[in-house]
Scaffold this motif. Sequence first.
Motif, PDB file in Angstrom:
ATOM      1  N   LEU A 143      39.405  42.087  34.835  1.00 10.17           N
ATOM      2  CA  LEU A 143      40.176  42.791  35.865  1.00 10.17           C
ATOM      3  C   LEU A 143      41.538  43.221  35.341  1.00 10.17           C
ATOM      4  O   LEU A 143      42.013  44.320  35.638  1.00 10.17           O
ATOM      5  CB  LEU A 143      40.349  41.885  37.086  1.00 10.17           C
ATOM      6  N   ALA A 144      42.194  42.346  34.570  1.00  9.43           N
ATOM      7  CA  ALA A 144      43.514  42.680  34.033  1.00  9.43           C
ATOM      8  C   ALA A 144      43.440  43.862  33.074  1.00  9.43           C
ATOM      9  O   ALA A 144      44.366  44.680  33.021  1.00  9.43           O
ATOM     10  CB  ALA A 144      44.109  41.461  33.335  1.00  9.43           C
ATOM     11  N   GLU A 145      42.351  43.958  32.324  1.00  8.55           N
ATOM     12  CA  GLU A 145      42.225  45.030  31.332  1.00  8.55           C
ATOM     13  C   GLU A 145      41.655  46.317  31.906  1.00  8.55           C
ATOM     14  O   GLU A 145      42.062  47.414  31.521  1.00  8.55           O
ATOM     15  CB  GLU A 145      41.321  44.557  30.189  1.00  8.55           C
ATOM     16  N   ARG A 146      40.696  46.199  32.845  1.00  6.28           N
ATOM     17  CA  ARG A 146      39.945  47.372  33.281  1.00  6.28           C
ATOM     18  C   ARG A 146      40.063  47.693  34.764  1.00  6.28           C
ATOM     19  O   ARG A 146      39.627  48.757  35.193  1.00  6.28           O
ATOM     20  CB  ARG A 146      38.455  47.173  32.945  1.00  6.28           C
ATOM     21  N   GLY A 147      40.622  46.756  35.528  1.00  2.00           N
ATOM     22  CA  GLY A 147      40.696  46.966  36.958  1.00  2.00           C
ATOM     23  C   GLY A 147      39.343  46.758  37.620  1.00  2.00           C
ATOM     24  O   GLY A 147      38.329  46.507  36.961  1.00  2.00           O
ATOM     25  N   VAL A 148      39.328  46.885  38.958  1.00  7.97           N
ATOM     26  CA  VAL A 148      38.086  46.690  39.701  1.00  7.97           C
ATOM     27  C   VAL A 148      37.056  47.743  39.316  1.00  7.97           C
ATOM     28  O   VAL A 148      35.858  47.467  39.239  1.00  7.97           O
ATOM     29  CB  VAL A 148      38.364  46.732  41.217  1.00  7.97           C
ATOM     30  N   GLU A 149      37.527  48.969  39.038  1.00  7.74           N
ATOM     31  CA  GLU A 149      36.606  50.062  38.722  1.00  7.74           C
ATOM     32  C   GLU A 149      35.817  49.796  37.440  1.00  7.74           C
ATOM     33  O   GLU A 149      34.668  50.230  37.309  1.00  7.74           O
ATOM     34  CB  GLU A 149      37.366  51.381  38.591  1.00  7.74           C
ATOM     35  N   GLY A 150      36.414  49.091  36.491  1.00  7.22           N
ATOM     36  CA  GLY A 150      35.739  48.813  35.228  1.00  7.22           C
ATOM     37  C   GLY A 150      35.088  47.451  35.152  1.00  7.22           C
ATOM     38  O   GLY A 150      34.669  47.020  34.083  1.00  7.22           O
ATOM     39  N   PHE A 151      35.009  46.779  36.299  1.00  2.00           N
ATOM     40  CA  PHE A 151      34.481  45.417  36.323  1.00  2.00           C
ATOM     41  C   PHE A 151      32.962  45.418  36.296  1.00  2.00           C
ATOM     42  O   PHE A 151      32.315  46.247  36.944  1.00  2.00           O
ATOM     43  CB  PHE A 151      34.964  44.709  37.594  1.00  2.00           C
ATOM     44  N   GLY A 202      45.968  42.218  41.071  1.00  5.77           N
ATOM     45  CA  GLY A 202      45.423  43.555  41.266  1.00  5.77           C
ATOM     46  C   GLY A 202      44.217  43.581  42.170  1.00  5.77           C
ATOM     47  O   GLY A 202      43.888  44.619  42.759  1.00  5.77           O
ATOM     48  N   LEU A 203      43.536  42.450  42.302  1.00  8.99           N
ATOM     49  CA  LEU A 203      42.338  42.371  43.137  1.00  8.99           C
ATOM     50  C   LEU A 203      42.643  41.971  44.566  1.00  8.99           C
ATOM     51  O   LEU A 203      41.975  42.431  45.500  1.00  8.99           O
ATOM     52  CB  LEU A 203      41.370  41.352  42.523  1.00  8.99           C
ATOM     53  N   MET A 204      43.650  41.143  44.776  1.00  8.78           N
ATOM     54  CA  MET A 204      43.845  40.461  46.049  1.00  8.78           C
ATOM     55  C   MET A 204      43.916  41.385  47.255  1.00  8.78           C
ATOM     56  O   MET A 204      43.360  41.082  48.311  1.00  8.78           O
ATOM     57  CB  MET A 204      45.129  39.624  45.985  1.00  8.78           C
ATOM     58  N   PHE A 205      44.590  42.497  47.113  1.00 10.34           N
ATOM     59  CA  PHE A 205      44.857  43.337  48.281  1.00 10.34           C
ATOM     60  C   PHE A 205      43.982  44.583  48.302  1.00 10.34           C
ATOM     61  O   PHE A 205      44.273  45.538  49.024  1.00 10.34           O
ATOM     62  CB  PHE A 205      46.341  43.726  48.310  1.00 10.34           C
ATOM     63  N   ARG A 206      42.931  44.568  47.510  1.00 12.67           N
ATOM     64  CA  ARG A 206      42.001  45.682  47.498  1.00 12.67           C
ATOM     65  C   ARG A 206      40.990  45.517  48.611  1.00 12.67           C
ATOM     66  O   ARG A 206      40.334  44.486  48.724  1.00 12.67           O
ATOM     67  CB  ARG A 206      41.270  45.759  46.151  1.00 12.67           C
ATOM     68  N   CYS A 207      40.835  46.532  49.437  1.00 14.81           N
ATOM     69  CA  CYS A 207      39.800  46.507  50.461  1.00 14.81           C
ATOM     70  C   CYS A 207      38.500  46.977  49.816  1.00 14.81           C
ATOM     71  O   CYS A 207      38.468  47.992  49.143  1.00 14.81           O
ATOM     72  CB  CYS A 207      40.160  47.426  51.628  1.00 14.81           C
ATOM     73  N   GLY A 208      37.441  46.231  50.031  1.00 15.57           N
ATOM     74  CA  GLY A 208      36.185  46.627  49.413  1.00 15.57           C
ATOM     75  C   GLY A 208      35.135  45.569  49.567  1.00 15.57           C
ATOM     76  O   GLY A 208      35.243  44.653  50.401  1.00 15.57           O
ATOM     77  N   PRO A 209      34.092  45.623  48.743  1.00 15.46           N
ATOM     78  CA  PRO A 209      32.946  44.736  48.926  1.00 15.46           C
ATOM     79  C   PRO A 209      33.217  43.284  48.580  1.00 15.46           C
ATOM     80  O   PRO A 209      32.371  42.442  48.813  1.00 15.46           O
ATOM     81  CB  PRO A 209      31.899  45.332  47.959  1.00 15.46           C
ATOM     82  N   HIS A 210      34.403  42.982  48.009  1.00 12.65           N
ATOM     83  CA  HIS A 210      34.672  41.594  47.650  1.00 12.65           C
ATOM     84  C   HIS A 210      35.222  40.780  48.815  1.00 12.65           C
ATOM     85  O   HIS A 210      35.501  39.610  48.674  1.00 12.65           O
ATOM     86  CB  HIS A 210      35.653  41.537  46.476  1.00 12.65           C
ATOM     87  N   GLU A 211      35.389  41.422  49.998  1.00 13.59           N
ATOM     88  CA  GLU A 211      35.931  40.692  51.127  1.00 13.59           C
ATOM     89  C   GLU A 211      34.929  39.630  51.596  1.00 13.59           C
ATOM     90  O   GLU A 211      33.730  39.834  51.595  1.00 13.59           O
ATOM     91  CB  GLU A 211      36.246  41.655  52.277  1.00 13.59           C
ATOM     92  N   ALA A 212      35.418  38.497  52.008  1.00 11.93           N
ATOM     93  CA  ALA A 212      34.571  37.412  52.482  1.00 11.93           C
ATOM     94  C   ALA A 212      35.413  36.516  53.369  1.00 11.93           C
ATOM     95  O   ALA A 212      36.642  36.611  53.400  1.00 11.93           O
ATOM     96  CB  ALA A 212      33.989  36.619  51.305  1.00 11.93           C
ATOM     97  N   SER A 240      39.405  36.363  44.143  1.00 13.54           N
ATOM     98  CA  SER A 240      40.412  36.736  45.128  1.00 13.54           C
ATOM     99  C   SER A 240      40.851  35.544  45.962  1.00 13.54           C
ATOM    100  O   SER A 240      42.043  35.350  46.235  1.00 13.54           O
ATOM    101  CB  SER A 240      39.848  37.834  46.040  1.00 13.54           C
ATOM    102  N   SER A 241      39.894  34.705  46.361  1.00 19.64           N
ATOM    103  CA  SER A 241      40.234  33.524  47.149  1.00 19.64           C
ATOM    104  C   SER A 241      41.125  32.572  46.360  1.00 19.64           C
ATOM    105  O   SER A 241      42.133  32.062  46.872  1.00 19.64           O
ATOM    106  CB  SER A 241      38.953  32.812  47.580  1.00 19.64           C
ATOM    107  N   LEU A 242      40.780  32.345  45.098  1.00 23.92           N
ATOM    108  CA  LEU A 242      41.613  31.492  44.248  1.00 23.92           C
ATOM    109  C   LEU A 242      43.000  32.097  44.065  1.00 23.92           C
ATOM    110  O   LEU A 242      44.004  31.368  43.995  1.00 23.92           O
ATOM    111  CB  LEU A 242      40.944  31.302  42.889  1.00 23.92           C
ATOM    112  N   ALA A 243      43.063  33.420  43.985  1.00 22.90           N
ATOM    113  CA  ALA A 243      44.364  34.077  43.821  1.00 22.90           C
ATOM    114  C   ALA A 243      45.257  33.825  45.026  1.00 22.90           C
ATOM    115  O   ALA A 243      46.441  33.497  44.887  1.00 22.90           O
ATOM    116  CB  ALA A 243      44.157  35.571  43.613  1.00 22.90           C
ATOM    117  N   PHE A 244      44.714  33.978  46.226  1.00 27.37           N
ATOM    118  CA  PHE A 244      45.517  33.723  47.421  1.00 27.37           C
ATOM    119  C   PHE A 244      45.922  32.256  47.518  1.00 27.37           C
ATOM    120  O   PHE A 244      47.036  31.942  47.953  1.00 27.37           O
ATOM    121  CB  PHE A 244      44.757  34.153  48.672  1.00 27.37           C
TER     122      PHE A 244
END
Length: 231
Positions: A37-45, A121-131, A76-80
């Motif tokens: 994620l740090a290198e490629r972002g969500v788009e490159g994951f 970079g992931l924490m506040f992204r709205c998308g399919p990773h929400e749970a 994301s959960s661990l990040a929060f």
Amino acid sequence: MPKPKSPPAAAAGTPSRDGYHHGALREALIDAAEAVLAERGVEGFSLREVARRSGVSPAAPAHHFGDAAGLLAAVSSLAFDGLTAALEAGNMRGGDDPVARLREQGVAYVGFALKHPGRFGLMFRCGPHEADAVDSSGRAAFSVLEAGIRGLYGTPADEPLPPLQWQALLAVWSVVHGFAHLALAGQFNAFTPPEGREAMLRATLAPMLDLQLGALRAGAPPPVKRRIRPG
């Protein structure tokens, strides 16, 4: 009989897939996911890249997390959770002064982002990773900031925040969140002293927050006194 061939050695710096126990593999996959994620972002994951970096089969991440969305939700959960701990540590540094507590929360917020850019970079992204777990962890972090604003104005926890105090909360959050993104983008590199980014935060962000918080508290209307009706 010919001797059986030994399995090929793992690539240098890559853990052997037989060297993990269940918990260690899960943590290794999360660490690898954060690096991607740090290198490629969500788009490159991709799960395949996470598996490659962890030295395991492409099916291993799916076995632990179900799919890419499940792994991203775990990160994301661990990040929060980590952000919550950082904000609470800021409260401790601030002591009993509500301005100092919020200032230290702000410094901790940006410090967390700089230390964990992949997670941030992931924490506040709205998308399919929400749970549900992500939502719960996010609310816990937000509640620390809200409690700080309540302390600034003396608003009890069982009362709703008045509109002006909600605006103050969003103003403080916006400043530190925007500062974090600018810092991650390298926009403050020219202002960073030789002592490092923590010194930059102390010299730049901390006094900014002191000014903002002092003005917010000074501009607040006096608290409304409750009338006690005679029995």
